[in-house]
Enzyme design. Sequence first.
Site, PDB file in Angstrom:
ATOM      1  N   ASN A   1       0.838  -1.212   0.000  1.00 28.01           N
ATOM      2  CA  ASN A   1       0.000   0.000   0.000  1.00 28.01           C
ATOM      3  C   ASN A   1       0.867   1.254   0.000  1.00 28.01           C
ATOM      4  O   ASN A   1       0.548   2.229  -0.674  1.00 28.01           O
ATOM      5  CB  ASN A   1      -0.954   0.006   1.197  1.00 28.01           C
ATOM      6  CG  ASN A   1      -2.194  -0.827   0.933  1.00 28.01           C
ATOM      7  OD1 ASN A   1      -3.051  -0.436   0.156  1.00 28.01           O
ATOM      8  ND2 ASN A   1      -2.254  -2.004   1.542  1.00 28.01           N
TER       9      ASN A   1
ATOM     10  N   HIS B   1      -8.537  -0.644   5.602  1.00 33.21           N
ATOM     11  CA  HIS B   1      -8.887  -1.928   6.219  1.00 33.21           C
ATOM     12  C   HIS B   1      -9.370  -2.877   5.126  1.00 33.21           C
ATOM     13  O   HIS B   1     -10.208  -2.486   4.301  1.00 33.21           O
ATOM     14  CB  HIS B   1      -9.974  -1.737   7.284  1.00 33.21           C
ATOM     15  CG  HIS B   1     -10.303  -3.017   7.973  1.00 33.21           C
ATOM     16  ND1 HIS B   1      -9.491  -3.572   8.951  1.00 33.21           N
ATOM     17  CD2 HIS B   1     -11.315  -3.888   7.782  1.00 33.21           C
ATOM     18  CE1 HIS B   1     -10.013  -4.726   9.333  1.00 33.21           C
ATOM     19  NE2 HIS B   1     -11.114  -4.944   8.648  1.00 33.21           N
TER      20      HIS B   1
ATOM     21  N   GLU C   1      -7.654  -2.069  -2.463  1.00 31.55           N
ATOM     22  CA  GLU C   1      -6.785  -1.259  -1.599  1.00 31.55           C
ATOM     23  C   GLU C   1      -5.870  -0.316  -2.366  1.00 31.55           C
ATOM     24  O   GLU C   1      -5.778   0.872  -2.036  1.00 31.55           O
ATOM     25  CB  GLU C   1      -5.930  -2.167  -0.713  1.00 31.55           C
ATOM     26  CG  GLU C   1      -6.746  -2.989   0.257  1.00 31.55           C
ATOM     27  CD  GLU C   1      -5.875  -3.782   1.212  1.00 31.55           C
ATOM     28  OE1 GLU C   1      -4.938  -3.221   1.796  1.00 31.55           O
ATOM     29  OE2 GLU C   1      -6.124  -4.996   1.363  1.00 31.55           O
TER      30      GLU C   1
HETATM   31  C1  GRF Z   1      -3.234  -4.753   3.825  1.00 33.84           C
HETATM   32  O1  GRF Z   1      -4.159  -5.727   3.464  1.00 33.84           O
HETATM   33  C2  GRF Z   1      -3.893  -3.749   4.730  1.00 33.84           C
HETATM   34  O2  GRF Z   1      -5.195  -3.430   4.374  1.00 33.84           O
HETATM   35  C3  GRF Z   1      -3.863  -4.493   6.019  1.00 33.84           C
HETATM   36  O3  GRF Z   1      -2.597  -5.122   6.045  1.00 33.84           O
HETATM   37  C4  GRF Z   1      -2.156  -5.346   4.719  1.00 33.84           C
HETATM   38  C5  GRF Z   1      -0.840  -4.652   4.573  1.00 33.84           C
HETATM   39  O4  GRF Z   1      -0.250  -4.889   3.357  1.00 33.84           O
HETATM   40  N1  GRF Z   1      -4.187  -3.651   7.125  1.00 33.84           N
HETATM   41  P1  GRF Z   1       1.001  -4.050   2.854  1.00 33.84           P
HETATM   42  O5  GRF Z   1       2.015  -3.963   3.974  1.00 33.84           O
HETATM   43  O6  GRF Z   1       0.520  -2.688   2.446  1.00 33.84           O
HETATM   44  O7  GRF Z   1       1.520  -4.834   1.686  1.00 33.84           O
END
Ligand code: GRF
Length: 213
Positions: free
Chosen positions: A14, A110, A181
Amino acid sequence: MLRIVVCVSGGGTNLQAILDGVETGKITNTEVIAVISNNAKAGALERAKARNIPGIVLSPKKYSDREAYNQAFTEKMKELEPDLVVLAGFLVKIPPQMVSAFSGRIVNIHPSLIPSFCGVGYYGLKVHEKVLERGVKVTGATVHFVNDGMDEGPIIAQKAVCVEEEDTPEILQRRVMEQAEWILLPKAIDDIANDRIRIVGNRVCSVAGGNGK
Ligand code: GRF
């Protein structure tokens, strides 16, 4: 220019979507000024380093108790003076003093359609395990402002993603990231940076004719 601090705990896909969004112009008027991790081994820190963005490690384990950590974390954030704090896969509860110091200026992603599959115990892969256990046909992701509750703040955006029969938690997690996301979080930051949304009570409303697109 919206100055943001991104908080991370893991791989940082993300965070990568945010960094790429800033680079390609999908996110405008925004600068990532620092990345904070509770985990020194988080892959996200490497992603920040690759873009010359300062990475800061603040682990609760290094403090005598939770309150000492909460104070230090909040002080560091105040020092950085971000306009917006972005929780991008951050597994630590935000200290109450930080929530009040940055009221309406903290957002979280989330990986479910809140209010389903959220709250205490629903994080990371566990969310997708519970989704599969319950057998729902649609899941998704939510970006919301952070308040004192757990996944309870005003909702900015949501996107639905289909659950397929053959899904494992890992496959579903990846699809939710790809289809929801990595799209929702950059878009929400861009909307905030360009004054396109505002909070009214517990609702987030569009501002007609916000600055920019
Ligand atoms: C994502 O699915 C986020 O929504 C959740 O944890 C994961 C983190 O993934 N809270 P990254 O570290 O961004 O790859």
